[in-house]
Design an enzyme around this catalytic site. Structure first.
Site, PDB file in Angstrom:
ATOM      1  N   GLU A 110     -11.334 -24.617 -12.512  1.00 61.22           N
ATOM      2  CA  GLU A 110     -11.749 -23.292 -12.037  1.00 61.22           C
ATOM      3  C   GLU A 110     -10.664 -22.649 -11.163  1.00 61.22           C
ATOM      4  O   GLU A 110     -10.752 -22.655  -9.937  1.00 61.22           O
ATOM      5  CB  GLU A 110     -13.060 -23.373 -11.253  1.00 61.22           C
ATOM      6  CG  GLU A 110     -13.576 -21.999 -10.830  1.00 61.22           C
ATOM      7  CD  GLU A 110     -14.845 -22.058  -9.987  1.00 61.22           C
ATOM      8  OE1 GLU A 110     -15.369 -20.975  -9.656  1.00 61.22           O
ATOM      9  OE2 GLU A 110     -15.299 -23.159  -9.648  1.00 61.22           O
ATOM     10  N   LYS A 145     -13.461 -22.508 -16.122  1.00 62.10           N
ATOM     11  CA  LYS A 145     -14.359 -21.555 -15.455  1.00 62.10           C
ATOM     12  C   LYS A 145     -13.480 -20.491 -14.821  1.00 62.10           C
ATOM     13  O   LYS A 145     -12.749 -20.750 -13.856  1.00 62.10           O
ATOM     14  CB  LYS A 145     -15.219 -22.263 -14.403  1.00 62.10           C
ATOM     15  CG  LYS A 145     -16.197 -21.327 -13.694  1.00 62.10           C
ATOM     16  CD  LYS A 145     -17.205 -22.094 -12.843  1.00 62.10           C
ATOM     17  CE  LYS A 145     -18.130 -21.140 -12.107  1.00 62.10           C
ATOM     18  NZ  LYS A 145     -19.217 -21.840 -11.376  1.00 62.10           N
TER      19      LYS A 145
END
Length: 294
Positions: free
Chosen positions: A176, A212
């Site tokens: 992420e 993500k």
């Protein structure tokens, strides 16, 4: 790794619920839920209150595998129980939802326009704990604030370095590298990040990662990443957008699914009746699901 679980994450219809507020973000999450900081005195009390909130969400009939593929947990949640079972076991055994664990220890101060992750000194022990609870995957977050090529290259390299270690330990890692949605040069940051990710993906052998990322400024901007053979799934963080904004923006991106926290939980309140609570959650889940299956 369980092939059935990987297939569910790769091909299932639905989204990931982000339930991983940790020490720094928990007071804000509780405040949004209607519990003020004056209502608890210690961290232990704070975590008990947030555990009760998460339990209410996860055990709700509206929190269903018909719409939700996975749920990201904080360590404290993983080590606590819901209806007599540890949370990860409850999610998979009772709900059919994949349990995922937040493993980062927060971010460093901003340098070169980014915030790298702090060294993960607890990672080995955390992964051992995760194995005992049959955790499917992990999540770790760093932040990009401006289009600084040096900083973004360091962010991507760090995410891939930890990702390889986590994959080899038997988990599917979620990488992420968040791009701050308030950034003046968000699109330029996304262009640099995409280039770095694609370069690093070409260095992989058999590893399988989930990414993500912030919802991109241009729809379908991450198409090449989604289609890469080493990518299980591309999921979107809401990044501070309201539920309506996040859903509207996500719906313009094909094959990118949600991994929302605030946009999922924003209208839930501690003083709602169970009937009202479940209906509000059902409405949020439905909207986020629809945006995730475009």
């Amino acid at each position: 790794m369980d092939k059935k679980q990987i297939d569910l994450m790769k091909n299932g219809r639905g989204f990931i619920a982000a339930m991983d507020q940790s020490g720094g973000s928990t007071p804000g999450a509780l405040a949004d839920y209607g519990i003020k900081e004056t209502e608890y005195e210690t961290k232990a009390e704070m975590f008990e209150l947030v555990q009760a909130m998460r339990t209410r969400v996860i055990t709700s009939p509206s929190f269903s595998s018909d719409y939700i593929l996975g749920a990201i947990l904080f360590k404290h949640t993983m080590n606590n129980k819901m209806e007599g079972k540890y949370t990860a076991e409850y999610l998979w055994q009772e709900k059919g939802i994949l349990p995922i664990l937040k493993v980062d220890q927060g971010t460093e101060e901003k340098e070169n326009g980014v915030q790298l992750m702090k060294p993960m000194t607890e990672l080995d022990n955390l992964l051992e704990e995760a194995k005992k609870h049959n955790i499917f995957g992990t999540k770790m977050r760093s932040v990009i604030h401006s289009a600084n090529p040096k900083g973004i290259k360091e962010i991507a390299a760090q995410q891939f370095e930890y990702g390889k270690k986590i994959y080899e330990a038997g988990f599917i890692p979620i990488l992420e590298p968040e791009v701050n949605i308030e950034s003046d040069d968000k699109l330029e940051s996304e262009k640099i990040l995409k280039e770095e990710i694609l370069k690093l993906l070409e260095t992989l052998d058999y590893e399988q990662y989930i990414f993500k990322l912030s919802i991109p400024s241009q729809p379908d901007f991450y198409k090449e990443i989604i289609e890469h053979p080493n990518v299980v799934r591309l999921v979107a963080l809401s990044g501070g957008y309201s539920q309506k904004e996040a859903v509207d923006k996500l719906s313009k991106n094909h094959n990118m699914i949600a991994s929302f926290s605030r946009a999922l939980l924003q209208d839930l309140k501690v003083d709602q009746s169970d009937e009202k609570f479940n209906q509000v959650l059902k409405d949020a889940v439905s909207k986020i699901y629809q945006a995730s299956i475009t």
